[in-house]
Design a protein around this motif. Structure first.
Motif, short mmCIF file in Angstrom:
data_model
loop_
_atom_site.label_atom_id
_atom_site.label_comp_id
_atom_site.label_asym_id
_atom_site.label_seq_id
_atom_site.Cartn_x
_atom_site.Cartn_y
_atom_site.Cartn_z
N UNK A 142 19.86 35.85 1.65
CA UNK A 142 20.58 34.73 1.04
C UNK A 142 22.00 35.13 0.68
N UNK A 143 22.18 36.38 0.22
CA UNK A 143 23.52 36.86 -0.13
C UNK A 143 24.39 36.97 1.11
N UNK A 144 23.81 37.41 2.22
CA UNK A 144 24.57 37.55 3.45
C UNK A 144 24.94 36.20 4.05
N UNK A 145 24.10 35.19 3.80
CA UNK A 145 24.38 33.86 4.32
C UNK A 145 25.47 33.14 3.53
N UNK A 146 25.70 33.58 2.28
CA UNK A 146 26.69 32.93 1.43
C UNK A 146 28.09 33.12 2.01
N UNK A 147 28.91 32.07 2.05
CA UNK A 147 30.27 32.19 2.58
C UNK A 147 31.14 33.10 1.72
N UNK A 148 32.05 33.78 2.36
CA UNK A 148 32.97 34.66 1.67
C UNK A 148 34.17 33.85 1.18
N UNK A 149 34.58 34.07 -0.07
CA UNK A 149 35.75 33.39 -0.62
C UNK A 149 36.99 33.98 0.02
N UNK A 150 37.71 33.18 0.79
CA UNK A 150 38.84 33.68 1.57
C UNK A 150 40.18 33.55 0.85
N UNK A 151 40.18 33.12 -0.39
CA UNK A 151 41.43 32.92 -1.11
C UNK A 151 41.96 34.23 -1.69
N UNK A 152 43.27 34.34 -1.77
CA UNK A 152 43.89 35.48 -2.44
C UNK A 152 43.65 35.37 -3.94
N UNK A 153 43.81 36.49 -4.65
CA UNK A 153 43.52 36.52 -6.09
C UNK A 153 44.39 35.52 -6.84
N UNK A 154 45.69 35.48 -6.52
CA UNK A 154 46.58 34.55 -7.20
C UNK A 154 46.19 33.10 -6.96
N UNK A 155 45.77 32.78 -5.74
CA UNK A 155 45.36 31.41 -5.43
C UNK A 155 44.07 31.04 -6.17
N UNK A 156 43.17 32.00 -6.33
CA UNK A 156 41.94 31.74 -7.10
C UNK A 156 42.30 31.42 -8.56
N UNK A 157 43.23 32.18 -9.12
CA UNK A 157 43.64 31.94 -10.51
C UNK A 157 44.24 30.55 -10.66
N UNK A 158 45.08 30.15 -9.71
CA UNK A 158 45.70 28.83 -9.78
C UNK A 158 44.65 27.72 -9.67
N UNK A 159 43.66 27.92 -8.80
CA UNK A 159 42.59 26.92 -8.67
C UNK A 159 41.79 26.80 -9.96
N UNK A 160 41.56 27.93 -10.63
CA UNK A 160 40.84 27.89 -11.91
C UNK A 160 41.62 27.11 -12.95
N UNK A 161 42.93 27.30 -12.99
CA UNK A 161 43.76 26.57 -13.94
C UNK A 161 43.79 25.08 -13.62
N UNK A 162 43.84 24.73 -12.35
CA UNK A 162 43.81 23.32 -11.96
C UNK A 162 42.49 22.68 -12.40
N UNK A 163 41.39 23.37 -12.18
CA UNK A 163 40.08 22.82 -12.55
C UNK A 163 39.98 22.65 -14.07
N UNK A 164 40.49 23.62 -14.82
CA UNK A 164 40.44 23.54 -16.27
C UNK A 164 41.31 22.39 -16.77
N UNK A 165 42.47 22.20 -16.15
CA UNK A 165 43.35 21.11 -16.53
C UNK A 165 42.70 19.76 -16.25
N UNK A 166 42.10 19.60 -15.08
CA UNK A 166 41.46 18.33 -14.73
C UNK A 166 40.29 18.02 -15.66
N UNK A 167 39.58 19.07 -16.08
CA UNK A 167 38.41 18.86 -16.93
C UNK A 167 38.79 18.53 -18.37
N UNK A 168 39.96 19.01 -18.83
CA UNK A 168 40.30 18.89 -20.25
C UNK A 168 41.49 18.00 -20.53
N UNK A 169 42.13 17.44 -19.51
CA UNK A 169 43.37 16.69 -19.73
C UNK A 169 43.20 15.48 -20.63
N UNK A 170 42.03 14.84 -20.62
CA UNK A 170 41.81 13.63 -21.40
C UNK A 170 41.15 13.90 -22.75
N UNK A 171 40.89 15.15 -23.07
CA UNK A 171 40.24 15.47 -24.34
C UNK A 171 41.20 15.23 -25.50
#
Length: 204
Positions: A142-171
């Motif tokens: 199952x671990x071998x079948x899982x897709x590999x995250x192809x994003x660079x570290x900086x791009x992963x960080x930016x995606x995390x911030x976007x997700x956090x912003x979308x989730x909390x913007x209306x709070x």
């Protein structure tokens, strides 16, 4: 008995390479500066002290200091000379190009110094296989079948911030006004060192 709202811990984004480079520069500067102060003659010790007073804050500002903090209420960006606080409700968008940036509702752009863009890391991430290779002659796990995250570290960080912003913007707790504070603890000693260097050079 009144209860206070519990603030979630910050997610912290920093550049390990930048911090490591800053520590190396500080150690090298301390070694050279101490040698000049102890062994130097004439104006050399004073020039060394003034140079350290000018250079050390700048090295710290551009290498060790930068960081991005994000929690459920706001984004705090600690850049070399400023600290920008943006409640999530005031964040309009993030942009990743040759640098990583955040925009507020008025279109003001703030660079995220601690999340650098590495084109080499992006190209390397894009060359990774989409799946982990399976062992020869066996069914992939199952671990071998899982897709590999192809994003660079900086791009992963930016995606995390976007997700956090979308989730909390209306709070309710994510509302407020953006604020910008100048880092006088960096600017003041660097300016003092620069003035002292100019005076020493002018006196000849």
């Amino acid at each position: 008995m009144s209860s206070r709202p519990v603030t979630s811990p910050d997610r912290i984004y920093r550049s390990p390479a930048g911090i490591a480079g800053g520590v190396v520069l500080l150690v090298l500067g301390a070694w050279l500066g101490a040698d000049a102060v102890i062994s130097g003659t004439g104006r050399t010790p004073w020039l060394a002290l003034a140079g350290l007073l000018f250079a050390v804050p700048l090295v710290v500002a551009f290498t060790i200091r930068p960081a991005v903090f994000g929690n459920e209420d706001r984004l705090r960006v600690r850049n070399p000379f400023r600290v920008i606080t943006l409640p999530w409700a005031t964040v309009a968008s993030f942009r990743s190009g040759y640098s990583n940036e955040v925009f507020d509702e008025e279109g003001t752009k703030y660079q995220l110094w601690s999340i650098p863009v590495s084109m080499r890391a992006r190209r390397k991430a894009q060359r990774l296989p989409r799946q982990r290779p399976s062992r020869r002659g066996q069914e992939p796990t199952e671990q071998e079948q899982a897709p590999v995250d192809r994003r660079a570290v900086g791009d992963k960080s930016m995606d995390e911030l976007r997700e956090l912003c979308e989730a909390r913007a209306k709070a309710t707790t994510s509302k407020g006004e953006p604020s910008v504070r100048w880092a006088y603890e960096i600017i003041a000693p660097a300016a003092a060192g620069a003035v002292l260097l100019v005076i020493l050079v002018a006196l000849g």
